[in-house]
Design an enzyme around this catalytic site. Sequence first.
Site, PDB file in Angstrom:
ATOM      1  N   PHE A 196     -28.219 -11.116 -13.608  1.00 64.53           N
ATOM      2  CA  PHE A 196     -28.842 -10.889 -12.295  1.00 64.53           C
ATOM      3  C   PHE A 196     -29.775  -9.677 -12.276  1.00 64.53           C
ATOM      4  CE2 PHE A 196     -24.640  -8.807 -12.310  1.00 64.53           C
ATOM      5  CZ  PHE A 196     -24.964  -7.508 -11.921  1.00 64.53           C
TER       6      PHE A 196
ATOM      7  N   ASN B 183     -26.576  -7.895  -0.199  1.00 67.98           N
ATOM      8  CA  ASN B 183     -25.346  -7.297   0.329  1.00 67.98           C
ATOM      9  C   ASN B 183     -25.578  -5.933   0.978  1.00 67.98           C
ATOM     10  OD1 ASN B 183     -25.713  -5.785  -1.922  1.00 67.98           O
ATOM     11  ND2 ASN B 183     -23.788  -6.314  -2.913  1.00 67.98           N
TER      12      ASN B 183
ATOM     13  N   HIS C 134     -26.244  -0.103  -1.170  1.00 69.11           N
ATOM     14  CA  HIS C 134     -25.758   0.390  -2.465  1.00 69.11           C
ATOM     15  C   HIS C 134     -25.041   1.708  -2.236  1.00 69.11           C
ATOM     16  CE1 HIS C 134     -25.747   1.839  -6.616  1.00 69.11           C
ATOM     17  NE2 HIS C 134     -26.047   3.000  -6.076  1.00 69.11           N
TER      18      HIS C 134
ATOM     19  N   LYS D  95     -30.496  -1.383   1.602  1.00 70.21           N
ATOM     20  CA  LYS D  95     -31.346  -2.280   0.813  1.00 70.21           C
ATOM     21  C   LYS D  95     -32.362  -3.015   1.708  1.00 70.21           C
ATOM     22  CE  LYS D  95     -27.847  -3.108  -2.782  1.00 70.21           C
ATOM     23  NZ  LYS D  95     -27.103  -4.144  -3.549  1.00 70.21           N
TER      24      LYS D  95
ATOM     25  N   TYR E 294     -30.547   1.072 -11.732  1.00 63.75           N
ATOM     26  CA  TYR E 294     -29.662  -0.001 -12.184  1.00 63.75           C
ATOM     27  C   TYR E 294     -29.608  -0.128 -13.703  1.00 63.75           C
ATOM     28  CZ  TYR E 294     -28.960  -1.646  -7.384  1.00 63.75           C
ATOM     29  OH  TYR E 294     -28.594  -1.745  -6.059  1.00 63.75           O
TER      30      TYR E 294
ATOM     31  N   ARG F  69     -17.644   3.632  -0.422  1.00 63.90           N
ATOM     32  CA  ARG F  69     -17.423   2.314  -1.038  1.00 63.90           C
ATOM     33  C   ARG F  69     -16.518   1.464  -0.128  1.00 63.90           C
ATOM     34  NH1 ARG F  69     -20.400   0.579  -5.458  1.00 63.90           N
ATOM     35  NH2 ARG F  69     -18.620  -0.748  -5.968  1.00 63.90           N
TER      36      ARG F  69
ATOM     37  N   THR G 193     -18.420  -6.039  -3.306  1.00 62.91           N
ATOM     38  CA  THR G 193     -19.748  -6.542  -3.694  1.00 62.91           C
ATOM     39  C   THR G 193     -19.959  -7.986  -3.232  1.00 62.91           C
ATOM     40  OG1 THR G 193     -19.455  -5.217  -5.701  1.00 62.91           O
ATOM     41  CG2 THR G 193     -21.311  -6.768  -5.663  1.00 62.91           C
TER      42      THR G 193
ATOM     43  N   ARG H 150     -20.544  -4.826   4.498  1.00 67.18           N
ATOM     44  CA  ARG H 150     -20.820  -6.099   3.831  1.00 67.18           C
ATOM     45  C   ARG H 150     -19.977  -7.222   4.428  1.00 67.18           C
ATOM     46  NH1 ARG H 150     -20.802  -3.679  -2.355  1.00 67.18           N
ATOM     47  NH2 ARG H 150     -23.038  -3.201  -2.537  1.00 67.18           N
TER      48      ARG H 150
ATOM     49  N   GLU I 167     -28.149   8.688  -9.835  1.00 60.79           N
ATOM     50  CA  GLU I 167     -28.900   7.947  -8.801  1.00 60.79           C
ATOM     51  C   GLU I 167     -29.637   8.894  -7.864  1.00 60.79           C
ATOM     52  OE1 GLU I 167     -25.652   5.725  -7.196  1.00 60.79           O
ATOM     53  OE2 GLU I 167     -25.520   4.455  -8.988  1.00 60.79           O
TER      54      GLU I 167
HETATM   55  P1  IDP Z   1     -21.952  -2.743  -6.177  1.00 58.19           P
HETATM   56  O1  IDP Z   1     -23.301  -2.707  -5.479  1.00 58.19           O
HETATM   57  O2  IDP Z   1     -20.868  -3.180  -5.253  1.00 58.19           O
HETATM   58  O3  IDP Z   1     -21.636  -1.465  -6.907  1.00 58.19           O
HETATM   59  P2  IDP Z   1     -22.527  -3.895  -8.800  1.00 58.19           P
HETATM   60  O4  IDP Z   1     -21.552  -4.700  -9.598  1.00 58.19           O
HETATM   61  O5  IDP Z   1     -22.812  -2.503  -9.251  1.00 58.19           O
HETATM   62  O6  IDP Z   1     -22.037  -3.920  -7.274  1.00 58.19           O
HETATM   63  O7  IDP Z   1     -23.886  -4.728  -8.763  1.00 58.19           O
HETATM   64  C1  IDP Z   1     -25.070  -4.128  -8.288  1.00 58.19           C
HETATM   65  C2  IDP Z   1     -25.741  -5.082  -7.341  1.00 58.19           C
HETATM   66  O8  IDP Z   1     -26.177  -6.219  -8.082  1.00 58.19           O
HETATM   67  C3  IDP Z   1     -24.852  -5.659  -6.244  1.00 58.19           C
HETATM   68  O9  IDP Z   1     -24.725  -4.821  -5.120  1.00 58.19           O
HETATM   69  C4  IDP Z   1     -25.568  -6.950  -5.912  1.00 58.19           C
HETATM   70  O10 IDP Z   1     -26.665  -6.698  -5.032  1.00 58.19           O
HETATM   71  C5  IDP Z   1     -26.106  -7.375  -7.255  1.00 58.19           C
HETATM   72  N1  IDP Z   1     -25.220  -8.331  -7.933  1.00 58.19           N
HETATM   73  C6  IDP Z   1     -24.018  -8.078  -8.488  1.00 58.19           C
HETATM   74  N2  IDP Z   1     -23.476  -9.195  -9.022  1.00 58.19           N
HETATM   75  C7  IDP Z   1     -24.376 -10.175  -8.790  1.00 58.19           C
HETATM   76  C8  IDP Z   1     -24.412 -11.574  -9.096  1.00 58.19           C
HETATM   77  O11 IDP Z   1     -23.479 -12.143  -9.697  1.00 58.19           O
HETATM   78  N3  IDP Z   1     -25.509 -12.274  -8.698  1.00 58.19           N
HETATM   79  C9  IDP Z   1     -26.551 -11.686  -8.037  1.00 58.19           C
HETATM   80  N4  IDP Z   1     -26.560 -10.369  -7.724  1.00 58.19           N
HETATM   81  C10 IDP Z   1     -25.490  -9.623  -8.096  1.00 58.19           C
HETATM   82 MG    MG Z   2     -22.568  -0.596  -8.540  1.00 59.76          MG
END
Ligand code: IDP
Ligand code: MG
Length: 154
Positions: free
Chosen positions: A61, A116, A119, A13, A53, A89, A95, A106, A130
């Site tokens: 978010f 973070n 992805h 990212k 996404y 993962r 996350t 992370r 994707e």
């Molecule tokens: P992942 O990347 O670990 O699969 P997901 O739940 O798919 O996590 O969320 C996608 C991305 O959205 C996360 O990697 C993070 O950058 C962002 N994200 C997830 N939850 C939040 C939140 O509560 N606040 C702000 N950004 C979030």
């Molecule tokens: Mg995800």
Amino acid sequence: MTQINERTFLLIKPDAVQRGFIGKIITRIEEKGLKIAALKMVQVSPEQAARQYECHKGRPFYDSLVSFICSSPCVAMVIEGRNAIALCRRLMGATSPDDSQPGTIRGDFSLDVKHNLIHGSDCAESFAHECQVYFADDEILNYHLDLERWIYYS
Ligand code: IDP
Ligand code: MG
């Protein structure tokens, strides 16, 4: 026995690119024994981010996530290896910074749930979707890594 040619999609990212972590992240993937099947820098468009996404559309978010992903270049990769989806993962870590363990990408380098660093596809269906957002079929290479006979036990 699981296939050694499972593929996953990873996106380094904007925060990781800006912080100079491209090499560190790719090194962790290579050192684990995974194979890079495709790799490119990409300035993600809002349309691509929205496609990537789309499962999060409507979440609080979502808008901020799409604008973050488009805010600076990313590095898109297809990574191949045994259990590549679940393994990547685990290498990424959870996350949220409250949950990501030290030793993960992370857990070692991120303090914020949005920023973070990386992805990774969470299942085969996500990978199929994707991957198509970022790569044409002929950009994903099939080749043999000589080291594989030293990485996999038959
Ligand atoms: P992942 O990347 O670990 O699969 P997901 O739940 O798919 O996590 O969320 C996608 C991305 O959205 C996360 O990697 C993070 O950058 C962002 N994200 C997830 N939850 C939040 C939140 O509560 N606040 C702000 N950004 C979030
Ligand atoms: Mg995800």
